[in-house]
Design an enzyme around this catalytic site. Sequence first.
Site, mmCIF file in Angstrom:
data_model
loop_
_atom_site.group_PDB
_atom_site.id
_atom_site.type_symbol
_atom_site.label_atom_id
_atom_site.label_comp_id
_atom_site.label_asym_id
_atom_site.label_seq_id
_atom_site.Cartn_x
_atom_site.Cartn_y
_atom_site.Cartn_z
ATOM 1 N N THR A 148 0.848 -1.195 0.000
ATOM 2 C CA THR A 148 0.000 0.000 0.000
ATOM 3 C C THR A 148 0.878 1.239 0.000
ATOM 4 O OG1 THR A 148 -1.864 -1.058 1.124
ATOM 5 C CG2 THR A 148 -1.734 1.329 1.266
ATOM 6 N N PHE A 183 1.033 5.172 0.732
ATOM 7 C CA PHE A 183 0.396 6.247 1.476
ATOM 8 C C PHE A 183 0.996 7.584 1.043
ATOM 9 C CE2 PHE A 183 0.129 2.473 4.036
ATOM 10 C CZ PHE A 183 -1.095 2.538 4.687
#
Length: 384
Positions: A277, A279
């Site tokens: 992921t 960010f």
Amino acid sequence: MDEKLKQIRDALDRIDKNIIESLAERQQVIQQVSSLKIEEQGAIRDHEREEELLKRITKLAREYGLDRYFAEQLYRDILDHSVRFQTHSLVDHQNVKNKQKSVSVSYQGTEGAFSHQAAFRHFEERYTEVNCYGYDTFKQAADSVMEGEHDYAILPIENTTAGSINETYDILGEDNLYIVGEEVIRIIHCLLALEQIPIDRIRRIMSHPQAIAQCSNFLAKLHRTKVESYIDTAMAAKKVVEDGDLSQAAIAGAHAADLYGLNILERDIANQKENFTRFVVVAPDPIHCDPQISCKTSMLLVTGHQQGDLVRCLNVLADRGINMVKLESRPKPNEPWKYQFYLDIEGNIDSPKVGDAVKKIKDKASSLKILGCYPTQMSWHSEE
């Protein structure tokens, strides 16, 4: 047998402690190096010295009977971390007006969530005190920064399994916030329960919708189990503890299991084992990046509606040899069937090449908004 094994493991524990102590000592020296380079305006990277170091390491590894490829890769990671620290130190020196020792960061979720871990990963070495505040939604976390309650917000923007996180893109398009950093972590989802019981006894599993999507193959095999969306992975883990129901479980990270005293029934259950992921760190004001820093520039582009309008804008980048690493379309708010495009390109907006490209794109586009120019993360980090 047991006593001998214990003695061997005790020896390993002592060695591991020495390794951590040595790495901490090395990091203190890196801080001194970083301060000196900032003071004397020296270069962050010295590629010639790095290659010399790696040659010495592989030679030492051979002398001590250690796998030299393992030793070299280990030191490449150590060098990447050193460059990352020096990059952040230079960015902070050039942009942070008040050299505060503490920082306030908002995120969506609760303690133990992946966003919470990403915030600490990004700021922990840079500040003596990192204060994180969880909110129910991404929008609330972003608004808290716009209203001056916190210095930064950290928001997930894309995942290698589930794709883009549209709400974050919409926030960047609508709010006056700028991307000032990024953090990429490897997400290792685990199935957590109160006790170490067989998985076929679980009747209810809770987690964030993104985590559920990322673990859909594993969940599809549990025919007698109900899967429910919850506001956050860590909150789902906390809910399992609060309910005290042995038939319930949560999908979250190993850190949440440690935090809430849960057992890991199954580890690494995502569809893709390489599950990352990305960010973005957002703030009310943009930052300036030194020319020597490897940067990424993010933009929001709205084109005309004539054939080839988007291509003409993108050709500006291609003609100048600028690499586009991300292109995402999103519906334009309140204008049905009209779209805006989010672009990530490699390069510093203050460089002549990128600056000229941005000017040319502005001339061809209906509108162009710079969302931020910020250091590119050099390496990913595992979070469990």
